[in-house]
Design an enzyme around this catalytic site. Structure first.
Site, PDB file in Angstrom:
ATOM      1  N   ASP A  70       0.812  -1.255   0.066  1.00  0.00           N
ATOM      2  CA  ASP A  70       0.149  -0.123   0.213  1.00  0.00           C
ATOM      3  C   ASP A  70       0.693   1.163  -0.009  1.00  0.00           C
ATOM      4  O   ASP A  70       2.000   1.147  -0.190  1.00  0.00           O
ATOM      5  CB  ASP A  70      -0.870   0.146   1.204  1.00  0.00           C
ATOM      6  N   HIS A 110      -2.814   3.417  -4.415  1.00  0.00           N
ATOM      7  CA  HIS A 110      -2.301   2.980  -3.115  1.00  0.00           C
ATOM      8  C   HIS A 110      -0.861   2.542  -3.616  1.00  0.00           C
ATOM      9  O   HIS A 110      -0.550   1.320  -3.022  1.00  0.00           O
ATOM     10  CB  HIS A 110      -3.172   1.903  -2.606  1.00  0.00           C
ATOM     11  N   GLU A 167      -9.866   2.769  -5.153  1.00  0.00           N
ATOM     12  CA  GLU A 167      -9.752   4.197  -4.570  1.00  0.00           C
ATOM     13  C   GLU A 167      -8.384   4.646  -5.330  1.00  0.00           C
ATOM     14  O   GLU A 167      -7.353   5.460  -5.107  1.00  0.00           O
ATOM     15  CB  GLU A 167      -9.259   4.490  -3.204  1.00  0.00           C
TER      16      GLU A 167
END
Ligand code: TNX
Length: 782
Positions: free
Chosen positions: A208, A278, A342
C-alpha cells in the site's frame, strides 16, 4: 508446627484444585455450530486417555499433518499426549479417513462410539474441520481462573454422530500489513485462529502507500526503499507525526514458510498487490513509474493519495509482469488480488503519456463513464492478461467495475453489496466484504475505553446479521457469491494484540454466518457458545473483546411524557438487579420506565451463575431542561450521520469526544441546522450550549453563527440571542468546540436553535465545492 499446617493446607488446596480440573465436559455446540449432532441414547462414553491413538492412512502426508495437529491440540487442551500411528488400529483410537461421499468437499462426519472416534472427511479439509470441532468441544472453561494447562487423565466423550459442512466456499479474513507490519510469528498466530473457526482464506494485503512488504528479486528497491517510511501519522486528520522511522518486509523464504503453514491448515493465501492506486511505496522506489516522475515519499499519513501508477507508460506493465510472475510462483492460490480501489484520476488526466494512451485506445467518455474510469478499465484489463498469462485469476475491489469489468475478474465488493450484485448478475464471481458489516477496523462497542479506530460502530450482532447473498439477487446467480470475509485495516492498529482484539470475536461471527444457513442462525445462542469459546481464546493467548457478553441496554424515549424506557439484557438470562441514582437495589423483571428528571445514574448487576460471573453495567445521564422533550428538525441530517435522528440531541448523553461516527452525534451535510424543542410545562431558561465536532480535513466545520429564538405558541418566534463565530480560513486540529449562549431569564413554551453552517467547503479546502458537515450534540438548556 506452623509450617506443617501450611503444608497440609496447601496439599488440600492442590488436591481440590486438581480435582476441579479432572473433569472436562465435552460440548459439541461450538462455533461455527455443527449442522447436525445426534446423540446416541444411553449413558456410555468413549474414554479418551493417554493410551488412545490417532490413526491415519499410511502415505497420506496431508492426513499425517492433520493427525499431528490433532495430537498437539488435544495436548494443549487436556495435557494428554496421544500417539500417532498408521497401524490400522480400530479400538481406542481416533481414526482419520477421507472416504465420506458428499457433494460438499469440505464435509465431514464425526462418529463417537464406545470403541473409537471416526472423523471421516469428503477430503482432508473435511477431516481438518472435524478435528477443529473435536478440539473446540474438548475444552473446559475455567471461569475466573488464570490461564492454565488443564491436567486430566481421561475425557469422557458422549456417543454421537455429527454431519457437518459449510454453506460458502470462500470464508476469509484479510490482514493489512502495510500500514503497520506484523512479523511471521504473528501472521502464523492469525492463521491459527482462522483455522480454529474453520475459515479457509487468508487475504494478505501486502502493499500500500505506506509500505511495500514483500521481497521481489527483480526489483529490490521495492523493499530497500519502499518498505520504509520516515515516520507515521498520529491518529486521524491530526497532521501530526511521531518522528519514528518505520519499516519491515517478508523475504521470499518467509513467504514460503507462511504459505506452507497456511496450507497445512487448509487455508489458501490470496496475496494482494494493490495497484494502480495505493502505490506511493512503488513510486518512491521507482519514480519513473509515476506520471510526474516525483519526487515521491512513502506514505506517512492515511487516506487516499493522488499519485498512482502511470497508465500511459509501458514500463509500468513490464514492471507488473515481473512482479506478478514472482507472486504467482510464491503463492499456490488460484487467485491474485490486484487491488484496484480508490485510484484518483487527477494525475492521469494531466499526464501527456496517459493522454496519448487515451487517444491511441480511442477512449471517449460516455454517459456512464468518465475518460479516467475507462482508462482504469484499460489498465485492469491489461493486468488481467498478465495475471492469466501466469496461470492465475484476478480479483479486484469493486471499483474495477467502473469503466467496464475485465472479462475474467472476480469482484470483492466492499462499498456495500451493490457492486457485487451487479457483477454476480453479469456472471462474475463475487466475494462480499461490505464495510458496514465486516470492516473490523470499526468500533465494536460504544464504550469510551475502546482503542482508537477509523470510526463507525460494528458490534458483534451486526457482523452476525450479515447475509452475503443480496435479497433480490436472482436464484440462478446466487452461486456466483463465493462467500465473504472480514477485513482488518490497520492504520490505527499497531500491535498484534490489538489486531486480535479487533478480530475477535467478530471474525467468529462471520465464520458462523458463512458456515450455517441463515435459517440455522440464532444470535443469542451464538453468543452463548462464543462466550464458552472465549475461554479457549484466552487460554490460547488471543486478546478478545468481551463487550457482547456483558449486560446490554436499549433505550426508548417517550418525549410526550418525558420518560425513558430502559430494557436490560444479558445473553445468559441471568437475573439482574438495578439501582437508579444510588438508591434502592431493585430486581429487574420488566423494562424500567424512568421519568427524565429522576434519571442520573443507572447501575445494573447480574446474579452470578455457575459459569457466568457477576456482570456490571453503568450509564450516567446528564439531564437539563431540554432532555427528552419533543424535538423536530427543519432539515434532515445526512443519511450516514442520522443514526437515531433528532432525539440524539436531547437523549441525556453527550457525544463521544473521540469519535463522531458511533451514533452519539448527528451531522448535517450542505444544510443549516434548525431544531425546535417544545418545553413542557412553560419553562424559564437563561442559557444554551451545544458541542460541535470540528475536523476540517474530514469536512467537519464549526457553525458560522447560532441564534436562539423563543415562542409561546410554536408559530411566532422572537430572537433571544445570537452569536457569530470567526470564519475558519485554514485547517485546524480535530476538536470538540463548545458554544455557550447566555440570555436574560425568559419563560417560554418553545425554544428554537438555528445554526448557520458553511454548507460548501471553502476555496482553501482540498475538496472545495463539496458539502461540509455540521456535526453536533448535545443540546443543553438551563
Ligand atoms: C478503504 S477497502 C480502503 C483501505 C482503508 C480502509 C479503511 C479498500 C479497498 N480501501 O485502503 O484502509 O478503507 O477502513
Amino acid at each position: 508446627m506452623k509450617h506443617k499446617i501450611i503444608y497440609i493446607l496447601t496439599t488440600i488446596f492442590l488436591i481440590t484444585s486438581c480435582a476441579n480440573r479432572e473433569q472436562i465436559t465435552v460440548d459439541f455446540k461450538t462455533v461455527p455450530l455443527p449442522r447436525s449432532i445426534e446423540y446416541t441414547k444411553g449413558e456410555a462414553f468413549f474414554n479418551l486417555t493417554k493410551s488412545t491413538s490417532i490413526v491415519y492412512e499410511e502415505g497420506n502426508e496431508r492426513m499425517q499433518i492433520v493427525a499431528e495437529l490433532l495430537s498437539q491440540y488435544l495436548k494443549q487442551n487436556t495435557g494428554i499426549e496421544l500417539q500417532i500411528s498408521t497401524d490400522n488400529k480400530k479400538e481406542n483410537a481416533i481414526i482419520l479417513q477421507n472416504t465420506l461421499k458428499h457433494d460438499n468437499t469440505e464435509a465431514y462426519e464425526l462418529t463417537v462410539s464406545k470403541t473409537n472416534i471416526i472423523i471421516n472427511g469428503a477430503s482432508e479439509a473435511g477431516i481438518f474441520y472435524g478435528v477443529q470441532t473435536l478440539r473446540k468441544a474438548i475444552f473446559q472453561p475455567q471461569i475466573g481462573e488464570a490461564r492454565h494447562q488443564p491436567v486430566v487423565s481421561k475425557v469422557e466423550i458422549p456417543l454421537c454422530t455429527i454431519l457437518d459442512f459449510p454453506q460458502f466456499k470462500h470464508r476469509g479474513a484479510m490482514l493489512d500489513v502495510s500500514r503497520h507490519f506484523f512479523d511471521v510469528q504473528f501472521v502464523k498466530k492469525y492463521i491459527d485462529v482462522l483455522a480454529l473457526f474453520n475459515m479457509n482464506v487468508f487475504h494478505w494485503h501486502l502493499t500500500d502507500d505506506q509500505g511495500w512488504r514483500i521481497e521481489i528479486k527483480k526489483h529490490p528497491k521495492l523493499t530497500e526503499i519502499g518498505s520504509k517510511r520516515t515516520e507515521t501519522a498520529i491518529d486521524r486528520h491530526s497532521e501530526e507525526y511521531d518522528g519514528t522511522p518505520y519499516g519491515g518486509y517478508y523475504t521470499q523464504e518467509e513467504i514460503k514458510e507462511v504459505v506452507k503453514y497456511a496450507q497445512d491448515r487448509f487455508i489458501t493465501i490470496i496475496p494482494e498487490i494493490d495497484i494502480p492506486g495505493h502505490t506511493l511505496a512503488v513510486l518512491t522506489s521507482y519514480p519513473n513509474l509515476g506520471c510526474t516522475g516525483g519526487p515521491y515519499q512513502v506514505g506517512r499519513g492515511w487516506g487516499i493519495y493522488e499519485d498512482v501508477l502511470c497508465a500511459g507508460n509501458d514500463e509500468v506493465f513490464n514492471f507488473l509482469d515481473d512482479v506478478f510472475s514472482e507472486i504467482a510462483t510464491l503463492f499456490p492460490s488460484a487467485y491474485i488480488h490486484i487491488g484496484g480501489d480508490e485510484c484518483v484520476k487527477n494525475r492521469w488526466m494531466a499526464c501527456p503519456k496517459c493522454k496519448k494512451r487515451i487517444k491511441e485506445e480511442g477512449i471517449k467518455a460516455d454517459a456512464q463513464h468518465s475518460e479516467g474510469e475507462l482508462l482504469q478499465s484499460y489498465f485492469i484489463k491489461r493486468v488481467d492478461k498478465i495475471i492469466a498469462k501466469n496461470g492465475k485469476k484476478l480479483i479486484g475491489w469493486d471499483e474495477i467495475l467502473e469503466g467496464g469489468i475485465a472479462p475474467n475478474a472476480t469482484i470483492m465488493s466492499w462499498r456495500g453489496t451493490e457492486g457485487g450484485q451487479i457483477a454476480a448478475g453479469n456472471g462474475h464471481d463475487v466475494i462480499m466484504t461490505s464495510e458496514a458489516y465486516v470492516y473490523l477496523d470499526y468500533y465494536q462497542s460504544d464504550s469510551a475505553d475502546e482503542p482508537y479506530t477509523f470510526g463507525w460502530l460494528t458490534p458483534l450482532k451486526k457482523v452476525y446479521s450479515f447475509d452475503p447473498i443480496p435479497k433480490d439477487l436472482a436464484k440462478d446467480k446466487q452461486q456466483h457469491i463465493l462467500g465473504a470475509q472480514v477485513n482488518v485495516w490497520v492504520e490505527y492498529i499497531k500491535t498484534g494484540a490489538d489486531v486480535e482484539y479487533m478480530l475477535l470475536p467478530r471474525m467468529a461471527a462471520l465464520a458462523e454466518t458463512l458456515w450455517s444457513y441463515p435459517t440455522e442462525k440464532n444470535y443469542k445462542e451464538f453468543v452463548s457458545r462464543m462466550y464458552k469459546q472465549s475461554f479457549l481464546l484466552d487460554y490460547l493467548d488471543y486478546k478478545n473483546s468481551k463487550a457482547s457478553y456483558n449486560i446490554e441496554a436499549e433505550y426508548e424515549y417517550d418525549t410526550e411524557n418525558k420518560r425513558v424506557q430502559i430494557s436490560l439484557f444479558n445473553f445468559k438470562d441471568a437475573p439482574m438487579h438495578y439501582s437508579l441514582n444510588n438508591t434502592d437495589v431493585i430486581s429487574y423483571d420488566a423494562p424500567i420506565i424512568a421519568p427524565v428528571d429522576s434519571l442520573h445514574i443507572l447501575r445494573a448487576t447480574s446474579v452470578p451463575q455457575k459459569d457466568y460471573p457477576e456482570q456490571q453495567f453503568e450509564r450516567i445521564f446528564s439531564i437539563n431542561k431540554a432532555t427528552v422533550c419533543p424535538i423536530t428538525l427543519k432539515y434532515a441530517p445526512d443519511a450516514k450521520y442520522t443514526f437515531k435522528g433528532a432525539i440524539t440531541l436531547v437523549d441525556g448523553q453527550a457525544g463521544n469526544p473521540v469519535s463522531y461516527r458511533t451514533g452519539s452525534w448527528i451531522g448535517f451535510s450542505g444544510t443549516d441546522m434548525e431544531a425546535t424543542i417544545k418545553l413542557k410545562p412553560q419553562t424559564e431558561i437563561s442559557s444554551f450550549d451545544i458541542n460541535v465536532f470540528v475536523n476540517t480535513r474530514g469536512n467537519l466545520f464549526d457553525a458560522k453563527s447560532i441564534e436562539i429564538e423563543v415562542s409561546d405558541d410554536g408559530k411566532i418566534f422572537s430572537s433571544l440571542a445570537k452569536e457569530t463565530y470567526p470564519i475558519t480560513a485554514e485547517h485546524i486540529k480535530p476538536q470538540v468546540v463548545k458554544h455557550s449562549l447566555e440570555f436574560t431569564k425568559t419563560k417560554t413554551n418553545y425554544i428554537r436553535i438555528k445554526m448557520e453552517a458553511y454548507k460548501i467547503l471553502p476555496d482553501w479546502h482540498e475538496k472545495v465545492g463539496g458539502n461540509s458537515l455540521l456535526m453536533i450534540d448535545e443540546i443543553v438548556v438551563k
